[in-house]
Design a protein around this motif. Structure first.
Motif, PDB file in Angstrom:
ATOM      1  N   LEU A 275       0.019  60.088  35.503  1.00  0.00           N
ATOM      2  CA  LEU A 275      -0.275  59.951  34.078  1.00  0.00           C
ATOM      3  C   LEU A 275      -0.778  58.546  33.788  1.00  0.00           C
ATOM      4  CD1 LEU A 275       2.917  61.737  32.708  1.00  0.00           C
ATOM      5  CD2 LEU A 275       0.622  62.708  32.941  1.00  0.00           C
ATOM      6  N   HIS A 276      -1.716  58.448  32.833  1.00  0.00           N
ATOM      7  CA  HIS A 276      -2.387  57.169  32.574  1.00  0.00           C
ATOM      8  C   HIS A 276      -2.424  56.878  31.076  1.00  0.00           C
ATOM      9  CE1 HIS A 276      -5.391  53.947  32.928  1.00  0.00           C
ATOM     10  NE2 HIS A 276      -6.010  54.512  31.900  1.00  0.00           N
ATOM     11  N   TYR A 277      -2.265  55.580  30.737  1.00  0.00           N
ATOM     12  CA  TYR A 277      -2.393  55.147  29.352  1.00  0.00           C
ATOM     13  C   TYR A 277      -2.987  53.745  29.328  1.00  0.00           C
ATOM     14  CZ  TYR A 277      -1.232  53.888  24.533  1.00  0.00           C
ATOM     15  OH  TYR A 277      -1.303  53.486  23.219  1.00  0.00           O
ATOM     16  N   ALA A 278      -3.887  53.512  28.387  1.00  0.00           N
ATOM     17  CA  ALA A 278      -4.495  52.190  28.198  1.00  0.00           C
ATOM     18  C   ALA A 278      -3.967  51.596  26.895  1.00  0.00           C
ATOM     19  CB  ALA A 278      -6.007  52.310  28.163  1.00  0.00           C
TER      20      ALA A 278
ATOM     21  N   PHE B 112      -3.470  46.194  28.678  1.00  0.00           N
ATOM     22  CA  PHE B 112      -3.046  46.552  30.030  1.00  0.00           C
ATOM     23  C   PHE B 112      -3.180  48.048  30.244  1.00  0.00           C
ATOM     24  CE2 PHE B 112       0.837  46.658  27.459  1.00  0.00           C
ATOM     25  CZ  PHE B 112       1.469  47.828  27.857  1.00  0.00           C
ATOM     26  N   LEU B 113      -3.267  48.431  31.498  1.00  0.00           N
ATOM     27  CA  LEU B 113      -3.308  49.824  31.917  1.00  0.00           C
ATOM     28  C   LEU B 113      -1.992  50.164  32.583  1.00  0.00           C
ATOM     29  CD1 LEU B 113      -6.857  49.822  33.579  1.00  0.00           C
ATOM     30  CD2 LEU B 113      -6.280  50.346  31.196  1.00  0.00           C
ATOM     31  N   ILE B 114      -1.468  51.340  32.290  1.00  0.00           N
ATOM     32  CA  ILE B 114      -0.211  51.759  32.910  1.00  0.00           C
ATOM     33  C   ILE B 114      -0.375  53.167  33.473  1.00  0.00           C
ATOM     34  CG2 ILE B 114       0.704  52.412  30.627  1.00  0.00           C
ATOM     35  CD1 ILE B 114       3.516  51.788  31.744  1.00  0.00           C
ATOM     36  N   ASP B 115      -0.012  53.322  34.725  1.00  0.00           N
ATOM     37  CA  ASP B 115      -0.055  54.612  35.404  1.00  0.00           C
ATOM     38  C   ASP B 115       1.346  54.951  35.892  1.00  0.00           C
ATOM     39  OD1 ASP B 115      -3.089  55.451  35.871  1.00  0.00           O
ATOM     40  OD2 ASP B 115      -2.949  53.275  36.052  1.00  0.00           O
ATOM     41  N   VAL B 116       1.766  56.171  35.652  1.00  0.00           N
ATOM     42  CA  VAL B 116       3.080  56.640  36.092  1.00  0.00           C
ATOM     43  C   VAL B 116       2.868  57.799  37.056  1.00  0.00           C
ATOM     44  CG1 VAL B 116       5.325  57.529  35.382  1.00  0.00           C
ATOM     45  CG2 VAL B 116       4.089  55.939  33.890  1.00  0.00           C
TER      46      VAL B 116
ATOM     47  N   LEU C 228      13.010  62.884  43.777  1.00  0.00           N
ATOM     48  CA  LEU C 228      11.959  62.646  42.799  1.00  0.00           C
ATOM     49  C   LEU C 228      11.721  61.145  42.718  1.00  0.00           C
ATOM     50  CD1 LEU C 228      10.096  63.790  40.519  1.00  0.00           C
ATOM     51  CD2 LEU C 228      11.989  63.292  38.941  1.00  0.00           C
ATOM     52  N   SER C 229      10.504  60.717  43.081  1.00  0.00           N
ATOM     53  CA  SER C 229      10.150  59.302  43.043  1.00  0.00           C
ATOM     54  C   SER C 229       9.188  59.044  41.893  1.00  0.00           C
ATOM     55  CB  SER C 229       9.499  58.870  44.358  1.00  0.00           C
ATOM     56  OG  SER C 229      10.386  59.047  45.445  1.00  0.00           O
ATOM     57  N   ILE C 230       9.384  57.913  41.227  1.00  0.00           N
ATOM     58  CA  ILE C 230       8.538  57.543  40.100  1.00  0.00           C
ATOM     59  C   ILE C 230       8.031  56.128  40.326  1.00  0.00           C
ATOM     60  CG2 ILE C 230       8.349  57.377  37.599  1.00  0.00           C
ATOM     61  CD1 ILE C 230      10.899  59.064  37.395  1.00  0.00           C
ATOM     62  N   THR C 231       6.728  55.986  40.438  1.00  0.00           N
ATOM     63  CA  THR C 231       6.102  54.684  40.612  1.00  0.00           C
ATOM     64  C   THR C 231       5.282  54.345  39.378  1.00  0.00           C
ATOM     65  OG1 THR C 231       5.987  54.885  43.017  1.00  0.00           O
ATOM     66  CG2 THR C 231       4.501  53.303  41.985  1.00  0.00           C
ATOM     67  N   THR C 232       5.580  53.207  38.784  1.00  0.00           N
ATOM     68  CA  THR C 232       4.813  52.706  37.646  1.00  0.00           C
ATOM     69  C   THR C 232       3.901  51.585  38.117  1.00  0.00           C
ATOM     70  OG1 THR C 232       6.585  53.253  36.101  1.00  0.00           O
ATOM     71  CG2 THR C 232       4.951  51.662  35.357  1.00  0.00           C
ATOM     72  N   THR C 233       2.645  51.664  37.755  1.00  0.00           N
ATOM     73  CA  THR C 233       1.667  50.639  38.090  1.00  0.00           C
ATOM     74  C   THR C 233       1.112  50.056  36.799  1.00  0.00           C
ATOM     75  OG1 THR C 233       1.032  51.789  40.120  1.00  0.00           O
ATOM     76  CG2 THR C 233      -0.510  50.150  39.278  1.00  0.00           C
ATOM     77  N   VAL C 234       1.202  48.732  36.662  1.00  0.00           N
ATOM     78  CA  VAL C 234       0.704  48.055  35.464  1.00  0.00           C
ATOM     79  C   VAL C 234      -0.381  47.072  35.885  1.00  0.00           C
ATOM     80  CG1 VAL C 234       1.273  46.628  33.460  1.00  0.00           C
ATOM     81  CG2 VAL C 234       2.942  48.277  34.332  1.00  0.00           C
ATOM     82  N   THR C 235      -1.533  47.151  35.221  1.00  0.00           N
ATOM     83  CA  THR C 235      -2.660  46.274  35.502  1.00  0.00           C
ATOM     84  C   THR C 235      -3.061  45.531  34.233  1.00  0.00           C
ATOM     85  OG1 THR C 235      -3.524  47.762  37.205  1.00  0.00           O
ATOM     86  CG2 THR C 235      -5.058  46.153  36.291  1.00  0.00           C
ATOM     87  N   ASN C 236      -3.196  44.230  34.338  1.00  0.00           N
ATOM     88  CA  ASN C 236      -3.674  43.418  33.227  1.00  0.00           C
ATOM     89  C   ASN C 236      -5.202  43.521  33.192  1.00  0.00           C
ATOM     90  OD1 ASN C 236      -4.447  41.460  31.405  1.00  0.00           O
ATOM     91  ND2 ASN C 236      -3.345  39.778  32.394  1.00  0.00           N
ATOM     92  N   ASN C 237      -5.722  44.237  32.214  1.00  0.00           N
ATOM     93  CA  ASN C 237      -7.174  44.344  32.107  1.00  0.00           C
ATOM     94  C   ASN C 237      -7.726  43.497  30.970  1.00  0.00           C
ATOM     95  OD1 ASN C 237      -6.235  46.005  30.032  1.00  0.00           O
ATOM     96  ND2 ASN C 237      -7.976  47.407  30.178  1.00  0.00           N
ATOM     97  N   GLY C 238      -6.923  42.507  30.539  1.00  0.00           N
ATOM     98  CA  GLY C 238      -7.379  41.552  29.536  1.00  0.00           C
ATOM     99  C   GLY C 238      -7.929  40.291  30.180  1.00  0.00           C
ATOM    100  N   LYS C 239      -8.210  39.317  29.368  1.00  0.00           N
ATOM    101  CA  LYS C 239      -8.819  38.075  29.848  1.00  0.00           C
ATOM    102  C   LYS C 239      -7.816  36.948  29.997  1.00  0.00           C
ATOM    103  CE  LYS C 239     -13.328  39.176  27.816  1.00  0.00           C
ATOM    104  NZ  LYS C 239     -14.403  38.733  26.882  1.00  0.00           N
ATOM    105  N   ASN C 240      -6.560  37.190  29.586  1.00  0.00           N
ATOM    106  CA  ASN C 240      -5.544  36.140  29.627  1.00  0.00           C
ATOM    107  C   ASN C 240      -4.325  36.608  30.415  1.00  0.00           C
ATOM    108  OD1 ASN C 240      -6.967  34.346  27.722  1.00  0.00           O
ATOM    109  ND2 ASN C 240      -6.478  35.934  26.213  1.00  0.00           N
ATOM    110  N   ASN C 241      -3.517  35.660  30.858  1.00  0.00           N
ATOM    111  CA  ASN C 241      -2.239  36.004  31.474  1.00  0.00           C
ATOM    112  C   ASN C 241      -1.387  36.764  30.466  1.00  0.00           C
ATOM    113  OD1 ASN C 241      -2.994  34.547  33.758  1.00  0.00           O
ATOM    114  ND2 ASN C 241      -1.980  32.681  33.071  1.00  0.00           N
TER     115      ASN C 241
END
Length: 313
Positions: A127-130, A142-146, A156-169
């Motif tokens: 699953l994906h959310y921006a 940020f982008l978040i994928d579950v 049952l394993s759950i992996t969350t991936t978070v990506t900073n898709n902005g221009k700042n920390n």
């Protein structure tokens, strides 16, 4: 095929199923939340998640209990909803309990399905959310994928991936807020959790910066009338962080977070019909107290995984 993935008629929920054992997990696209985790016992499916009756029920009642909520980009309480980061001040405005903002900003987001898959070894749902709004007082994109995966041995394993898709920390915490149930009450369950220290809280349930040793449940013990709304550090990640078993129900649950989740928050609601067990990357209010606060640089990605296993007793 041993595993299968099926969608509801309107695509708002998905079932991951082991057709051999009967073990199933139901996931909502609303909040990317886990609504059921079921094991087959004597031809009956027993669900250990205290979830919702429907997607609409979840949408209407997720707050203030936040059952199965995805906690991101902050976890638990944020003092006064305010924080400073890299010489700028911010004010979170989405949802408060008392004087604290609580449980992040994506718990009620509607995620899109990126992929589903099933084969002889596993069933998966991604699953994906921006997140790209400034209205909540957190102007970091940020982008978040579950990624949910059901595989053999009722895991049952759950992996969350978070990506900073902005221009700042950007500052970051991640966590989960599922409630688990067995039997009629958690009082009769035997519970064990792998705590090293308890995080000292103020009356407002915010960390004071102090910790102390805590091993009261390092071995299985009948939970009884124990009341908790506390955060703990873990001894290690080589064994289960939390286990609960109830012989009257005939089921044991074991939770295995990886090293990305060094904190464990446990909450006992007044009903005592279930118990919230929260894997956290950081202590509550870490945007302010900096207790394991994470930072993502632009285009940087972090991954967080926890696994839940059911066994019959």
């Amino acid at each position: 095929m041993r595993f299968e993935t099926t969608a509801s008629q309107n695509g708002t929920s998905y079932i991951l199923k082991d057709t051999s054992s009967g073990t199933q997990a139901e996931i909502y696209t609303f909040g990317a939340l886990l609504n059921k985790f079921m094991i087959k016992k004597e031809n009956e499916l027993i669900n250990v998640v205290d979830g919702y009756t429907s997607v609409e029920d979840a949408k209407q009642t997720i707050a203030p209990a936040f059952k199965s909520a995805k906690l991101c980009p902050f976890v638990c309480r944020l003092d006064s909803g305010a924080f400073s980061f890299e010489n700028e001040n911010y004010q979170i405005t989405k949802y408060n309990i008392g004087s604290s903002a609580i449980h992040g900003l994506v718990y009620d987001a509607v995620f899109k399905v990126s992929s589903t898959h099933a084969d002889d070894n596993k069933a998966t749902l991604v699953l994906h959310y921006a997140y790209n709004t400034t209205e909540n007082g957190f102007p970091f994109s940020f982008l978040i994928d579950v990624h949910y995966k059901l595989d053999a041995k009722n895991i049952l394993s759950i992996t969350t991936t978070v990506t900073n898709n902005g221009k700042n920390n950007m500052p970051l915490n991640d966590g989960w807020h599922p409630y688990f149930k067995m039997g009629k009450s958690i009082n009769t369950a035997e519970i064990k959790f792998n705590s090293k220290e308890i995080v000292e809280f103020s009356d407002a349930l915010l960390p004071t910066g102090k910790t102390s040793a805590y091993d009261l449940f390092n071995d299985f013990k009948v939970f009884g009338n124990t009341e908790l709304d506390n955060c703990f550090t873990l001894n290690n990640h080589t064994e289960a962080a939390f286990q609960m078993k109830d012989y009257s129900a005939g089921i044991q649950l074991s939770i295995y977070p990886d090293s990305s989740y060094p904190y464990l928050q446990i909450y006992t609601p007044p009903s005592r019909e279930s118990i919230a067990v929260e894997n956290l990357t950081s202590a509550p209010d870490s945007f302010n107290n900096k207790m394991n606060l994470l930072m993502l640089k632009p285009e940087e990605t972090k991954h967080f995984t926890t696994s839940y296993q059911l066994n019959l007793l």
